[in-house]
Motif scaffolding. Sequence first.
Motif, PDB file in Angstrom:
ATOM      1  N   PHE A  42     -33.408  28.487  14.114  1.00 49.56           N
ATOM      2  CA  PHE A  42     -34.659  27.752  13.875  1.00 49.56           C
ATOM      3  C   PHE A  42     -34.329  26.405  13.254  1.00 49.56           C
ATOM      4  CE2 PHE A  42     -37.765  26.420  10.690  1.00 49.56           C
ATOM      5  CZ  PHE A  42     -38.896  26.239  11.478  1.00 49.56           C
ATOM      6  N   VAL A  43     -34.976  25.345  13.757  1.00 52.19           N
ATOM      7  CA  VAL A  43     -34.804  24.001  13.216  1.00 52.19           C
ATOM      8  C   VAL A  43     -36.191  23.442  12.909  1.00 52.19           C
ATOM      9  CG1 VAL A  43     -33.812  21.713  13.536  1.00 52.19           C
ATOM     10  CG2 VAL A  43     -32.758  23.686  14.643  1.00 52.19           C
ATOM     11  N   GLY A  44     -36.463  23.159  11.651  1.00 46.88           N
ATOM     12  CA  GLY A  44     -37.775  22.678  11.243  1.00 46.88           C
ATOM     13  C   GLY A  44     -37.753  21.252  10.734  1.00 46.88           C
ATOM     14  N   ASN A  45     -38.951  20.692  10.546  1.00 46.91           N
ATOM     15  CA  ASN A  45     -39.156  19.317  10.066  1.00 46.91           C
ATOM     16  C   ASN A  45     -38.494  18.289  10.976  1.00 46.91           C
ATOM     17  OD1 ASN A  45     -40.337  17.524   8.182  1.00 46.91           O
ATOM     18  ND2 ASN A  45     -38.365  17.211   7.190  1.00 46.91           N
ATOM     19  N   LYS A  51     -36.842  14.551  21.555  1.00 48.98           N
ATOM     20  CA  LYS A  51     -36.865  15.281  22.813  1.00 48.98           C
ATOM     21  C   LYS A  51     -35.899  16.458  22.757  1.00 48.98           C
ATOM     22  CE  LYS A  51     -37.917  11.067  25.433  1.00 48.98           C
ATOM     23  NZ  LYS A  51     -37.444  10.141  26.491  1.00 48.98           N
ATOM     24  N   GLU A  52     -36.113  17.414  23.645  1.00 50.51           N
ATOM     25  CA  GLU A  52     -35.243  18.590  23.673  1.00 50.51           C
ATOM     26  C   GLU A  52     -33.801  18.215  23.993  1.00 50.51           C
ATOM     27  OE1 GLU A  52     -37.058  21.334  26.367  1.00 50.51           O
ATOM     28  OE2 GLU A  52     -38.444  22.120  24.858  1.00 50.51           O
ATOM     29  N   THR A  53     -33.629  17.204  24.843  1.00 50.73           N
ATOM     30  CA  THR A  53     -32.262  16.760  25.164  1.00 50.73           C
ATOM     31  C   THR A  53     -31.581  16.162  23.940  1.00 50.73           C
ATOM     32  OG1 THR A  53     -33.223  14.662  25.950  1.00 50.73           O
ATOM     33  CG2 THR A  53     -32.739  16.357  27.598  1.00 50.73           C
ATOM     34  N   GLU A  54     -32.333  15.422  23.120  1.00 44.94           N
ATOM     35  CA  GLU A  54     -31.778  14.857  21.894  1.00 44.94           C
ATOM     36  C   GLU A  54     -31.406  15.962  20.916  1.00 44.94           C
ATOM     37  OE1 GLU A  54     -33.737  10.971  20.499  1.00 44.94           O
ATOM     38  OE2 GLU A  54     -35.322  11.970  21.597  1.00 44.94           O
ATOM     39  N   LEU A  55     -32.280  16.974  20.805  1.00 43.19           N
ATOM     40  CA  LEU A  55     -32.008  18.087  19.896  1.00 43.19           C
ATOM     41  C   LEU A  55     -30.753  18.831  20.325  1.00 43.19           C
ATOM     42  CD1 LEU A  55     -33.018  19.610  17.451  1.00 43.19           C
ATOM     43  CD2 LEU A  55     -34.503  20.945  18.945  1.00 43.19           C
ATOM     44  N   ALA A  56     -30.572  18.979  21.626  1.00 48.12           N
ATOM     45  CA  ALA A  56     -29.368  19.641  22.132  1.00 48.12           C
ATOM     46  C   ALA A  56     -28.110  18.837  21.789  1.00 48.12           C
ATOM     47  CB  ALA A  56     -29.473  19.837  23.640  1.00 48.12           C
ATOM     48  N   LEU A  57     -28.218  17.512  21.821  1.00 47.45           N
ATOM     49  CA  LEU A  57     -27.075  16.665  21.484  1.00 47.45           C
ATOM     50  C   LEU A  57     -26.718  16.775  20.003  1.00 47.45           C
ATOM     51  CD1 LEU A  57     -27.858  13.457  23.573  1.00 47.45           C
ATOM     52  CD2 LEU A  57     -25.879  14.943  23.831  1.00 47.45           C
ATOM     53  N   LYS A  69     -38.665  23.231  22.093  1.00 47.28           N
ATOM     54  CA  LYS A  69     -39.288  22.491  21.002  1.00 47.28           C
ATOM     55  C   LYS A  69     -40.789  22.750  20.991  1.00 47.28           C
ATOM     56  CE  LYS A  69     -40.698  17.903  19.700  1.00 47.28           C
ATOM     57  NZ  LYS A  69     -40.915  16.551  20.195  1.00 47.28           N
ATOM     58  N   HIS A  70     -41.361  22.847  19.793  1.00 42.65           N
ATOM     59  CA  HIS A  70     -42.797  23.024  19.620  1.00 42.65           C
ATOM     60  C   HIS A  70     -43.319  21.881  18.757  1.00 42.65           C
ATOM     61  CE1 HIS A  70     -42.661  27.202  21.167  1.00 42.65           C
ATOM     62  NE2 HIS A  70     -41.457  27.201  20.610  1.00 42.65           N
ATOM     63  N   LYS A  71     -44.532  21.440  19.044  1.00 49.54           N
ATOM     64  CA  LYS A  71     -45.085  20.285  18.336  1.00 49.54           C
ATOM     65  C   LYS A  71     -46.553  20.509  18.036  1.00 49.54           C
ATOM     66  CE  LYS A  71     -45.826  15.279  18.927  1.00 49.54           C
ATOM     67  NZ  LYS A  71     -45.672  14.147  19.859  1.00 49.54           N
ATOM     68  N   THR A  72     -46.939  20.201  16.789  1.00 53.97           N
ATOM     69  CA  THR A  72     -48.343  20.188  16.398  1.00 53.97           C
ATOM     70  C   THR A  72     -48.711  18.755  16.044  1.00 53.97           C
ATOM     71  OG1 THR A  72     -47.842  20.622  14.078  1.00 53.97           O
ATOM     72  CG2 THR A  72     -48.125  22.530  15.509  1.00 53.97           C
ATOM     73  N   THR A  73     -49.888  18.568  15.501  1.00 55.21           N
ATOM     74  CA  THR A  73     -50.321  17.204  15.172  1.00 55.21           C
ATOM     75  C   THR A  73     -49.412  16.545  14.150  1.00 55.21           C
ATOM     76  OG1 THR A  73     -52.599  17.881  15.601  1.00 55.21           O
ATOM     77  CG2 THR A  73     -52.271  15.799  14.425  1.00 55.21           C
ATOM     78  N   PHE A  74     -48.988  17.319  13.144  1.00 55.98           N
ATOM     79  CA  PHE A  74     -48.212  16.725  12.056  1.00 55.98           C
ATOM     80  C   PHE A  74     -46.829  17.353  11.891  1.00 55.98           C
ATOM     81  CE2 PHE A  74     -52.726  16.467  10.817  1.00 55.98           C
ATOM     82  CZ  PHE A  74     -52.867  15.088  10.769  1.00 55.98           C
ATOM     83  N   ASN A  75     -46.455  18.237  12.762  1.00 54.93           N
ATOM     84  CA  ASN A  75     -45.202  18.947  12.565  1.00 54.93           C
ATOM     85  C   ASN A  75     -44.497  19.169  13.900  1.00 54.93           C
ATOM     86  OD1 ASN A  75     -43.177  20.330  11.240  1.00 54.93           O
ATOM     87  ND2 ASN A  75     -44.245  22.281  11.286  1.00 54.93           N
ATOM     88  N   SER A  76     -43.184  19.307  13.828  1.00 54.75           N
ATOM     89  CA  SER A  76     -42.386  19.570  15.016  1.00 54.75           C
ATOM     90  C   SER A  76     -41.229  20.469  14.618  1.00 54.75           C
ATOM     91  CB  SER A  76     -41.869  18.260  15.618  1.00 54.75           C
ATOM     92  OG  SER A  76     -41.123  18.513  16.788  1.00 54.75           O
ATOM     93  N   PHE A  77     -40.977  21.491  15.415  1.00 49.25           N
ATOM     94  CA  PHE A  77     -39.890  22.402  15.132  1.00 49.25           C
ATOM     95  C   PHE A  77     -39.350  22.941  16.452  1.00 49.25           C
ATOM     96  CE2 PHE A  77     -43.830  24.734  15.166  1.00 49.25           C
ATOM     97  CZ  PHE A  77     -43.550  25.882  15.882  1.00 49.25           C
TER      98      PHE A  77
END
Length: 351
Positions: A42-45, A51-57, A69-77
Motif C-alpha cells: 500500500f502506498v498512501g498520500n 500516473k500509474e506508470t510514474e508510480l511503477a518507476l 491507483k485510486h483517487k478521491t477529491t483530496f487524496n490519492s493512494f
Amino acid sequence: MDPLKMSNPGNERNNGKTLKKHVKAAPPRHPGSFKKKESELFVGNLPLDIKETELALVFREFGVKTVKKHKTTFNSFGFLELASADMVKLAIKRMNGSLVHGRRITVAVAEDRRPREPTNTDTEMPDLEPIPWEETGPKCDLSPKANTQTLDPPKLKILYAIPMEMRTSFLLQMLADCFKDVGWLFSIAKVVGKAALLVLDTVPQTPFFWAIHLTEECHQAMRKLFGALAESESCAPFLTKREVQQGTRCLAECIVGDEGHAWNRCWVVEKVEDLAVVFFVDFGRSATVPLNSLRKLDRDDFWAIKPLAQPFALQEEVFPPQLMMRKILEGKVVGPLQTERHILKFAIEDE
C-alpha cells in the motif's frame, strides 16, 4: 432530485419565507471483496496527478508486477504487487516517508479489506437542513471595479523528490564502504562552466540524471578501470551467499544500453534471501540481482579510481518517460542545488 444540485438561492424565497430542503445522507458504501496478497504493497498520500506508470518507476527496483491507483477529491493512494513478500518489506524499509513530487508518502503492507455487513450499532445520519440564504453572512460583490489592478497568478514551481541514490546520506555510506574516503562527494561540487556530459542513466519525467563529465583525466580513468575489469572478470571467483552482506563491494553485470551487459563495480545496498539490491557506482544505477551472480572484487587497487558518474539535474527541462543512455549533452554547469550541493544544475546548450 440530486441533493447536490442546488437551485439559485434567489428562487428559494417565497414571500420572505425560506423553503426548506432536506438532504438525505447516502447509505454507507462498503468496499468490494479484496483478497490480501503477501506481495502487495500500500502506498498512501500520493500526489493527485501522479500516473500509474510514474508510480511503477518510483518502485521499479522492487520488481513491480501490477499497479492500481485510486483517487478521491483530496487524496490519492495505490496498491502495487511486487516480486515477493521480502521485496514488500524492503520497499517499506527504504521508501516509507520518502518524498514523491514534494509529498511524503506512506508505504505499508496492504491490509485485508473485506465487505462488512451493517450492524445494529450503525447509525443513520440525520436529515440536513440548509441555512436560510439571508443568514449566510454579508454579501460580497465579486464583479471587478473600475481603476483596479488585476494581478497575474503566480507561476508555481514544481519540486521533484531527489532520488535516494543521489542523496548525501546514501552516497556517504557508499563512499565509506567502497573507497574508504568521502572526499569525492565534495570535490565534484566544484565543477562549473562549459561541459560535455555522457548520460548514463536518467530518472524519467524528472530533471535528474547521472553522467560522466568528459575530461581528459576522466577518459584516462575510464580506460584504466575498464581494462582492469576486463582482465579480472573471467578469473574473479563468485561470492558465496554468506560472503554477500550489506556494504560488500563486488562485481556484477550491468545493462549498458544497446550493447547489452558488462561487468562493473557495485555496492550491496540490501540482501533479501537469494537476491541482492546493488548500486553500480560508475553508472549511478540500482538493480536487483541474484546472490550467486556476484563476483569478488575487494582488492584496493580496483577501488583506487573514484566513481566515474556523478549526479546532475537539468536547470529547465525534464526527461521523457523513456530511459536515456549513452547520449552526450553539451551545455553549462550553472551551480549546485540548494538542498544537495553535490548535485549540479546543467543548462543544455541551444542547438
